[in-house]
Write an enzyme that holds these catalytic residues in place. Structure first.
Site, PDB file in Angstrom:
ATOM      1  N   HIS A 187      -1.944   1.115 -10.100  1.00 44.04           N
ATOM      2  CA  HIS A 187      -1.593   0.335 -10.842  1.00 44.04           C
ATOM      3  C   HIS A 187      -1.366   0.464 -12.693  1.00 44.04           C
ATOM      4  CE1 HIS A 187      -3.008  -2.894  -8.042  1.00 44.04           C
ATOM      5  NE2 HIS A 187      -2.220  -3.935  -9.139  1.00 44.04           N
ATOM      6  N   GLU A 428       1.399 -12.114  -0.638  1.00 45.62           N
ATOM      7  CA  GLU A 428       2.012 -10.846  -0.754  1.00 45.62           C
ATOM      8  C   GLU A 428       0.563 -10.200   0.702  1.00 45.62           C
ATOM      9  OE1 GLU A 428      -0.186  -9.466  -4.291  1.00 45.62           O
ATOM     10  OE2 GLU A 428      -1.139 -10.701  -4.804  1.00 45.62           O
ATOM     11  N   ASP A 452       1.922  -5.740  -2.841  1.00 44.63           N
ATOM     12  CA  ASP A 452       1.584  -5.502  -1.726  1.00 44.63           C
ATOM     13  C   ASP A 452       1.981  -5.916  -0.219  1.00 44.63           C
ATOM     14  OD1 ASP A 452      -0.847  -4.351  -2.491  1.00 44.63           O
ATOM     15  OD2 ASP A 452      -1.487  -6.175  -4.131  1.00 44.63           O
TER      16      ASP A 452
HETATM   17  C1  PEP Z   1       1.936  -7.125  -6.477  1.00 42.78           C
HETATM   18  O1  PEP Z   1       1.227  -6.993  -5.471  1.00 42.78           O
HETATM   19  O2  PEP Z   1       3.476  -6.732  -5.742  1.00 42.78           O
HETATM   20  C2  PEP Z   1       1.803  -8.069  -7.423  1.00 42.78           C
HETATM   21  C3  PEP Z   1       2.740  -7.873  -8.366  1.00 42.78           C
HETATM   22  O3  PEP Z   1       0.803  -7.475  -7.648  1.00 42.78           O
HETATM   23  P1  PEP Z   1      -0.615  -6.590  -8.001  1.00 42.78           P
HETATM   24  O4  PEP Z   1       0.956  -4.863  -8.606  1.00 42.78           O
HETATM   25  O5  PEP Z   1      -1.213  -6.111  -9.171  1.00 42.78           O
HETATM   26  O6  PEP Z   1      -1.365  -6.387  -7.157  1.00 42.78           O
HETATM   27 MG    MG Z   2      -0.987  -7.431  -5.565  1.00 40.08          MG
END
Ligand code: PEP
Ligand code: MG
Length: 538
Positions: A187, A428, A452
């Site tokens: 993140h 996801e 994810d």
């Molecule tokens: C993902 O998992 O692709 C998503 C958009 O959520 P995050 O990256 O915040 O987990």
């Molecule tokens: Mg995600």
């Protein structure tokens, strides 16, 4: 000049000075540099300086985020004068004959442990304030700059960086991030991309205090960092930076144009954001809506839960700024790498498989309720949709819908205006893909979180930088899942989009469109480039 190779994960050239982010405990000598009286005087001077910094920060926070948020800073000013804290520092300096920074960090630890063990959630949340305050004091005592107080373009160099740490920094002055560890899918990397800030990870740059404050150039495209660059590199990088600016300007003409292929297939081209600070960039790059508002970022980098009023103010601002364009707010997706002390989450063996995302909201209905009330109240000020993260089962979706309906009834009974809010889910997990047909009958849209989905399909921890070479969002298993999602959505008459990083990957744009995806949501800075790519397609 020294050159350090790494992996560029957010493009762009940045010039700046190094801010070496050192964690609180590193490089603190226990042995004092002077007599106990001299160490105590050092502490008093640091205290006065910290008070000045906090006063300035209070004014800045009050102006930018409002008085309520600024009160957090005032709490720290009060702690600075706390008799017990001051006595503890003095006691250690005088009787244990330790250095002032060591005494501060030890006292900080004792007090923060004390608060963390209290039953009252408000008092427990003060543990973070004490840690932050003692970090500020030790930074001053050791002559280190605190990350709240950058001046001029600053390149943050760190061993690793959590999303929480990133969000607490003074982003107006951050020119680039250089991280020795780091994973492309973390993140923190996504935050850098959302902010459009060049970022290099997995470098061999030394975390030597001597580099702090030195000149550095970062090439986020090539993954290179130049410490104390020579004239040739400086000129070459200035030229590349200029070329990048011109390339960006050449995309300006695409503002306001539809995102459609030559044969007329249209795509909704949306942007991902982390908070109100990203809206300007969304508008500048002419995104057609917000496809993913990572709402949990409003919960990070603070010491207590945001109130309904605070969340409402944020959502309202985003909704109003976007005019009639849709804003899809993802309900908070905490857990795994996004943690804050006040949530009091257990240490888990496998946090990515633990209490995270929608599971926290189902487990702690009060937190969910506060957020849903704030979102529905803000719905009256724009075009808001909600999506729920980390769904695996149909019952979770039904539960979330019931909660949302209850909030709607509650607000209506209170006489508060609300509008229709589309309800969608993130896909996801492989489980959600396999029951997509049933899920599609319950919701208005799907948005695939490929970050994810790749992690859970391939059984690869997206945080682990050593596994980057195995983490492959192009894996046939992931692509097959995407096709199932697009088909299930189409068969049930709902739309499907992608908001994970794969949405901006040029290698698969044509594939995703052929699969039938209706929406792509990408970092604001990538919107116009994507529009060009799609308009150039047959
Ligand atoms: C993902 O998992 O692709 C998503 C958009 O959520 P995050 O990256 O915040 O987990
Ligand atoms: Mg995600």
């Amino acid at each position: 000049m020294t050159t350090h190779q790494g992996k560029g994960i957010c493009p762009g050239i940045a010039f700046g000075t190094v801010y070496l982010l050192q964690k609180a405990d590193t490089a603190i000598q226990q042995t004092p540099g002077g007599t106990p009286d001299q160490e105590w005087t050092r502490f008093l001077a640091a205290k006065a300086k910290a008070d000045g910094q906090l006063k300035q920060l209070f004014e800045k926070t009050a102006a930018e985020l409002g008085e309520e948020q600024a009160m957090i800073i005032d709490v720290q000013r009060l702690m600075l004068e706390d008799g017990d804290f001051n006595d503890a520092v003095q006691q250690m300096i005088q009787t244990e004959q330790v250095s002032a920074p060591y005494a501060v960090s030890q006292a900080g630890k004792q007090f923060s442990d004390f608060f963390a063990a209290l039953d009252d959630p408000y008092m427990r949340a003060r543990a973070t304030d004490v840690s932050d305050l003692s970090q500020r004091l030790t930074d001053i005592l050791l002559g280190r700059r605190h990350s709240h107080a950058f001046t001029g373009p600053t390149v943050v160099v760190a061993e690793d960086l959590t999303p929480s740490e990133t969000l607490q920094m003074d982003r107006a002055h951050i020119a680039a991030f250089v991280i020795r560890l780091g994973s492309s899918n973390s993140h923190t990397a996504i935050l850098a991309q959302t902010m459009g800030i060049p970022c290099v990870i997995q470098t061999d740059i030394p975390l030597d205090p001597a580099i702090d404050g030195r000149e550095i150039i970062v090439d986020g495209t090539g993954g290179l960092c130049y410490l104390e660059p020579d004239q040739i590199v400086r000129e070459k990088m200035a030229q590349w930076r200029q070329e990048a600016r011109l390339r960006q300007e050449s995309l300006d003409g695409l503002r306001g144009l539809p995102t459609a292929t030559k044969s007329g297939q249209t795509v909704r081209l949306f942007a991902n954001i982390g908070g109100t600070q990203d809206i300007q960039s969304v508008l500048e790059h002419d995104a057609e809506g917000v496809g993913l508002f990572r709402s949990e970022f409003s919960y990070l980098g603070r010491s207590d839960y945001p109130t309904e009023a605070e969340l409402f103010a944020v959502y309202r601002r985003v909704a109003e700024a976007m005019g009639g364009r849709q804003v899809i707010i993802r309900t908070l997706d905490m857990g795994a790498d996004k943690k804050v002390d006040y949530f009091d989450l257990d240490q888990e063996e496998n946090p990515a498989l633990g209490l995270r995302g929608i599971r926290i909201c189902i487990d702690r209905p009060e937190i969910f309720r506060t957020q849903l009330r704030a979102i529905y109240r803000a719905s009256a000020f724009g075009n808001i949709a909600i999506m729920f993260p980390m769904i695996t089962s149909l019952w979770e979706v039904i539960h979330c819908k019931e909660q949302a309906a209850a909030i709607r009834r509650e607000l209506t009974a209170e006489g508060l205006p609300i509008r229709d809010v589309a309800l969608g889910i993130m896909i996801e997990t492989p489980a959600a893909v396999m029951v997509a047909d049933a899920l599609a009958k319950e919701v208005d849209f799907f948005s695939v979180g490929t970050n994810d989905l790749t992690q859970y399909t391939l059984a690869i921890d997206r945080q682990n930088h050593k596994l980057d070479r195995f983490y492959d969002p192009h894996h046939p298993a992931v692509l097959a899942m995407l096709q199932i999602v697009a088909d299930s959505a189409r068969d049930n008459g709902i739309w499907a989009g992608i908001c994970g990083e794969l949405a901006a990957d040029p290698a698969v744009t044509a594939t995703l469109l052929n699969m039938g995806f209706d929406e792509l949501s990408v970092a604001p800075a990538s919107v116009l480039e994507m529009r060009k790519r799609i308009r150039d397609m047959d």
